[in-house]
Scaffold this motif. Structure first.
Motif, PDB file in Angstrom:
ATOM      1  N   LEU A 192       0.839  -1.200   0.000  1.00 34.98           N
ATOM      2  CA  LEU A 192       0.000   0.000   0.000  1.00 34.98           C
ATOM      3  C   LEU A 192       0.876   1.253   0.000  1.00 34.98           C
ATOM      4  CD1 LEU A 192      -3.082   0.128   0.220  1.00 34.98           C
ATOM      5  CD2 LEU A 192      -2.820   0.547   2.668  1.00 34.98           C
ATOM      6  N   ASP A 193       0.523   2.220  -0.853  1.00 34.85           N
ATOM      7  CA  ASP A 193       1.214   3.515  -0.826  1.00 34.85           C
ATOM      8  C   ASP A 193       0.768   4.291   0.404  1.00 34.85           C
ATOM      9  OD1 ASP A 193       2.262   2.975  -3.323  1.00 34.85           O
ATOM     10  OD2 ASP A 193       0.702   4.083  -4.406  1.00 34.85           O
ATOM     11  N   VAL A 194       1.691   5.045   0.974  1.00 30.35           N
ATOM     12  CA  VAL A 194       1.354   5.899   2.120  1.00 30.35           C
ATOM     13  C   VAL A 194       1.902   7.289   1.809  1.00 30.35           C
ATOM     14  CG1 VAL A 194       1.721   6.268   4.598  1.00 30.35           C
ATOM     15  CG2 VAL A 194       1.572   3.939   3.710  1.00 30.35           C
ATOM     16  N   VAL A 315      -6.166  11.463  -3.220  1.00 29.37           N
ATOM     17  CA  VAL A 315      -6.505  10.097  -2.811  1.00 29.37           C
ATOM     18  C   VAL A 315      -5.422   9.114  -3.241  1.00 29.37           C
ATOM     19  CG1 VAL A 315      -8.994  10.541  -2.802  1.00 29.37           C
ATOM     20  CG2 VAL A 315      -7.952   9.640  -4.857  1.00 29.37           C
ATOM     21  N   ASN A 316      -5.009   8.269  -2.308  1.00 26.87           N
ATOM     22  CA  ASN A 316      -3.976   7.262  -2.595  1.00 26.87           C
ATOM     23  C   ASN A 316      -4.589   5.978  -3.142  1.00 26.87           C
ATOM     24  OD1 ASN A 316      -1.672   8.565  -1.980  1.00 26.87           O
ATOM     25  ND2 ASN A 316      -1.227   7.446  -0.116  1.00 26.87           N
ATOM     26  N   MET A 317      -5.883   5.861  -2.981  1.00 25.70           N
ATOM     27  CA  MET A 317      -6.596   4.670  -3.474  1.00 25.70           C
ATOM     28  C   MET A 317      -7.956   5.144  -3.980  1.00 25.70           C
ATOM     29  SD  MET A 317      -7.726   2.924   0.143  1.00 25.70           S
ATOM     30  CE  MET A 317      -6.134   2.457   0.721  1.00 25.70           C
ATOM     31  N   ALA A 332      -7.696   4.932  -9.361  1.00 28.15           N
ATOM     32  CA  ALA A 332      -6.489   5.117  -8.527  1.00 28.15           C
ATOM     33  C   ALA A 332      -5.922   3.752  -8.157  1.00 28.15           C
ATOM     34  CB  ALA A 332      -6.839   5.901  -7.270  1.00 28.15           C
ATOM     35  N   HIS A 333      -4.603   3.694  -7.972  1.00 27.87           N
ATOM     36  CA  HIS A 333      -3.943   2.405  -7.685  1.00 27.87           C
ATOM     37  C   HIS A 333      -3.463   2.328  -6.245  1.00 27.87           C
ATOM     38  CE1 HIS A 333      -3.851   0.547 -11.672  1.00 27.87           C
ATOM     39  NE2 HIS A 333      -3.995   1.798 -12.072  1.00 27.87           N
ATOM     40  N   LEU A 334      -3.538   1.107  -5.701  1.00 27.52           N
ATOM     41  CA  LEU A 334      -3.178   0.899  -4.293  1.00 27.52           C
ATOM     42  C   LEU A 334      -1.678   1.029  -4.053  1.00 27.52           C
ATOM     43  CD1 LEU A 334      -5.402  -2.245  -3.524  1.00 27.52           C
ATOM     44  CD2 LEU A 334      -5.769   0.094  -2.713  1.00 27.52           C
ATOM     45  N   ALA A 335      -0.865   0.701  -5.059  1.00 35.27           N
ATOM     46  CA  ALA A 335       0.564   0.555  -4.774  1.00 35.27           C
ATOM     47  C   ALA A 335       1.440   1.026  -5.936  1.00 35.27           C
ATOM     48  CB  ALA A 335       0.845  -0.919  -4.454  1.00 35.27           C
ATOM     49  N   ASP A 336       1.063   2.132  -6.581  1.00 38.79           N
ATOM     50  CA  ASP A 336       1.817   2.595  -7.752  1.00 38.79           C
ATOM     51  C   ASP A 336       2.694   3.807  -7.443  1.00 38.79           C
ATOM     52  OD1 ASP A 336      -0.112   4.489  -7.375  1.00 38.79           O
ATOM     53  OD2 ASP A 336      -0.582   4.754  -9.489  1.00 38.79           O
ATOM     54  N   GLY A 337       2.788   4.188  -6.169  1.00 37.82           N
ATOM     55  CA  GLY A 337       3.646   5.320  -5.806  1.00 37.82           C
ATOM     56  C   GLY A 337       3.090   6.658  -6.247  1.00 37.82           C
ATOM     57  N   SER A 338       1.773   6.718  -6.481  1.00 40.20           N
ATOM     58  CA  SER A 338       1.186   8.005  -6.860  1.00 40.20           C
ATOM     59  C   SER A 338      -0.171   8.191  -6.185  1.00 40.20           C
ATOM     60  CB  SER A 338       0.994   8.071  -8.378  1.00 40.20           C
ATOM     61  OG  SER A 338      -0.144   7.328  -8.742  1.00 40.20           O
ATOM     62  N   ALA A 339      -0.628   9.441  -6.199  1.00 39.05           N
ATOM     63  CA  ALA A 339      -1.960   9.749  -5.667  1.00 39.05           C
ATOM     64  C   ALA A 339      -2.710  10.534  -6.731  1.00 39.05           C
ATOM     65  CB  ALA A 339      -1.826  10.578  -4.398  1.00 39.05           C
TER      66      ALA A 339
HETATM   67 CA   LIG Z   1      -1.574   4.986  -5.250  1.00 38.42          CA
END
Ligand SMILES: [Ca+2]
Ligand SMILES: Nc1ncnc2c1ncn2[C@@H]1O[C@H](COP(=O)(O)OP(=O)(O)OP(=O)(O)O)[C@@H](O)[C@H]1O
Ligand SMILES: CCCCCCCCCCCCC/C=C/[C@@H](O)[C@H](CO)NC(C)=O
Length: 466
Positions: A192-194, A315-317, A332-339
Motif C-alpha cells: 500500500l502507498d502511504v 486520494v492514494n486509493m 487510482a492504484h493501491l501501490a503505484d507510488g502516486s496519488a
Molecule cells: Ca496509489
C-alpha cells in the motif's frame, strides 16, 4: 458408528460481491491408519504455507462505528482465528491513541501481524504506530519531509467495524468482518502507498485514503461534534455542508507522477496482482538506483494552480466505500507510488450535486468543466489567507468584515480556512506538503479480485487483440 475415522477440512468459499465464507467438508474412512496419514499430510502442507500468520496482536476500538467492534471480533473473528490455530494478544483500547502508543512499547517482533478492529480512524492509528515505530527503531527523523522512510513489513489486517470503512472496502472489495478475517488467515499480502503530510518541516500525519480540503474537511469537522449519531453523522453533516456551499481560495503545486503508466481517466481499475502497480514500483526503484542519494524529485517540474475550490481531494486509493462503490477516483492504484489530485472548482450548487451523484452511478465524475484530475507524486497547498498574511498584506478589512468574500457577498467564498480531512482525522494546519511513499506498508489483503463480468470482458479484449 460404522465409519468411525474422520477429519474435517475447513476452506474458503467465494460468494458474490467479493464476500468470502468459511465452509467445511468431512472425510470419512474405515481405515484408521489411512485417515491419520491424510491428517498428517494436510498438517505438513499447512506448515509449508509460510505467509500465514501464527501470532497476531489485535487492537479493538469498542467505540468505532455502531460500537459493535468487541462483539464483531468475539462472535465472528475469534472463532475463525482459533480454528486456524492462530494465537492472539487482544487489546481493547480505552482512549484515542491508546493503540498507537502501545505499538511503540510492545515486543513487535513476536508478532506476524497486527489486526485493527474499527474504522478508518482506528486503522490510521495503528498504521501511525507501526510506521512510527519502524522509523524510530531505524533512526529516521519523521520531521524531515525528504527522509527515505523504512518499509514496514509487519502486515496490518482490518476487521471493519467503523462508519465508512473505506480502506477495507477499497482493498478487499467489501466491508465484511468474516471476509477480512479469512484474508488474514490465508496470509494474503497487499502493498500500500502511504503519503506523508508535513507543515514547515514538522511531521503532521500519514494518509492512505482521502486527504480532503473544503467539502470533505468541512463534513468531518462538523461530524466530529456529532459522534453520538454514529455513522449517520456523515449524512447529516454532508447535507449541511452541501447546503453551505463554501469555496476556498488557495495555491496548489504538484509534481506529476511520470513513472507510472496509468492515468486517473483509465477505464480499468486496480485489481489483484495489478501490473501497473508492479511496473510503477520497478520504475521507481530504477530511478532511485540511478540517482543514488540525490533527490530526483528536486529536479522535476512543479505545476502551480491558483483558484477557488469547493473541494481539493488527494486520494492514494479509489476510496470506494458502501456509499460510493466506485469511489472518489475509480482508477487510482493501491501501490503505484502516486496519488490522484482532484480539484473541484467553484461551481453552482446544482453542478456540485451532479458531480456528487456521479460517485454513486456509472457516469464519469471527472467529465465536468469544473473538475480537474491529475496523477501526482508530491503536492503542496497554501490557503489564500495564509499567503496574504505571509506576504504582509495585512488586509485588516478581511478580518473584521466577516468570514465571507467582501467583494462578492453572494459568492460563498470563505475567507476562513477549511480543515484537512486526513483518513477521517482533522489536521491542525491548512498549509501542507505531501509526498507519496511507494508501497511503504502491507495489508492482509489481495486487492479487489476481478469479478466474472470484468474477467470475461477483459478476456474478450485479449481475444480481440489476438
Ligand atoms: Ca496509489
Ligand atoms: N477507546 C477509545 N475511546 C475513544 N476513542 C477511541 C478509542 N479507541 C480508538 N479511538 C479513536 O476513535 C477514532 C474513530 O474510530 P474508528 O475509525 O474506529 O470509527 P469511526 O470514526 O466511526 O469510523 P470511520 O473512521 O470508518 O469513519 C479513531 O481516531 C481512534 O483514534
Ligand atoms: C446526493 C448524493 C451524494 C452522494 C455522495 C457520495 C459520496 C460519498 C463518497 C465518500 C468517500 C469517502 C472517502 C473516505 C473517507 C474516510 O477516510 C473518512 C473516514 O472514515 N470518511 C469520511 C466520510 O470523511
Amino acid at each position: 458408528m460404522a465409519k468411525p475415522h474422520a477429519f474435517t477440512v475447513y476452506y474458503v468459499k467465494k460468494a458474490r460481491n467479493h464476500r468470502w465464507r468459511c465452509s467445511d467438508v468431512t472425510f470419512w474412512c474405515v481405515d484408521e491408519q489411512l485417515c491419520n496419514q491424510w491428517i498428517q499430510a494436510l498438517k505438513e502442507l499447512l506448515e509449508l504455507q509460510k505467509a500465514r500468520p501464527k501470532q497476531l496482536l489485535v487492537y479493538i476500538n469498542p467505540y468505532g462505528g455502531k460500537r459493535q467492534g468487541k462483539r464483531i471480533y468475539e462472535q465472528k473473528v475469534a472463532p475463525l482465528f482459533s480454528l486456524a490455530s492462530i494465537s492472539t494478544d487482544v487489546f481493547i483500547t480505552e482512549r484515542a491513541n491508546h493503540a498507537k502508543d502501545n505499538l511503540f512499547e510492545v515486543n513487535i517482533n513476536k508478532y506476524d501481524g497486527v489486526v485493527c478492529v474499527g474504522g478508518d480512524g482506528m486503522f490510521s492509528e495503528v498504521m501511525h504506530g507501526l510506521i512510527g515505530r519502524m522509523q524510530k527503531d531505524s533512526g529516521i527523523d519523521q520531521n524531515n519531509p525528504k527522509a527515505p522512510l523504512v518499509q514496514c513489513n509487519i502486515r496490518i489486517g482490518i476487521i471493519p467495524a467503523g462508519s465508512t470503512d473505506c480502506i477495507c472496502y477499497s482493498t478487499v472489495g467489501i466491508s465484511d468482518p468474516v471476509t477480512s478475517a479469512l484474508h488474514i488467515i490465508v496470509g494474503d499480502s497487499q502493498p500500500l502507498d502511504v503519503s506523508s503530510v508535513h507543515h514547515n518541516n514538522t511531521f503532521l500525519k500519514y494518509t492512505v485514503s482521502l486527504l480532503g480540503y473544503g467539502f470533505y474537511g468541512d463534513i468531518l469537522k462538523d461530524s466530529e461534534k456529532k459522534r453520538w449519531m454514529g455513522p449517520m453523522r456523515y449524512d447529516y453533516s454532508g447535507f449541511k455542508t452541501f447546503l453551505s456551499h463554501h469555496c476556498y481560495e488557495g495555491t496548489i503545486s504538484f509534481q506529476p507522477a511520470k513513472h507510472t503508466l496509468g492515468s486517473p481517466r483509465d477505464k480499468d481499475s486496480c485489481r489483484t496482482g495489478c501490473h501497473i502497480c508492479r511496473q510503477s514500483e520497478q520504475q521507481l526503484a530504477e530511478q532511485r538506483k540511478k540517482c543514488g542519494l540525490k533527490h530526483e524529485e528536486d529536479e522535476e517540474e512543479w505545476k502551480v494552480i491558483k483558484g477557488k475550490f469547493l473541494a481539493i481531494n488527494v486520494v492514494n486509493m479509489s476510496c470506494a466505500c458502501p456509499r460510493s462503490p466506485k469511489g472518489l477516483s475509480p482508477a487510482a492504484h493501491l501501490a503505484d507510488g502516486s496519488a490522484d489530485l482532484i480539484l473541484v472548482r467553484k461551481c453552482s450548487r446544482f453542478d456540485f450535486l451532479r458531480y456528487l451523484v456521479r460517485h454513486t452511478n456509472q457516469d464519469d465524475q471527472f467529465d465536468f468543466s469544473f473538475v480537474d484530475v491529475y496523477r501526482v507524486k508530491s503536492f503542496q497547498f497554501t490557503s489564500k489567507l495564509l499567503e496574504d498574511n505571509e506576504s504582509d498584506v495585512t488586509d485588516i478589512g478581511k478580518k473584521h468584515f466577516g468570514r465571507f468574500c467582501r467583494d462578492h457577498p453572494a459568492c460563498c467564498c470563505n475567507i476562513a480556512n477549511s480543515t484537512w480531512n486526513c483518513d477521517g482525522e482533522t489536521l491542525d494546519s491548512s498549509a501542507i506538503e505531501v509526498r507519496v511513499h511507494c508501497q511503504l506498508m502491507k495489508l492482509f489483503a489481495r486487492g479487489i479480485e476481478e469479478n466474472c463480468k470484468e474477467a470475461s470482458r477483459n478476456q474478450s479484449r485479449v481475444e480481440q487483440l489476438l
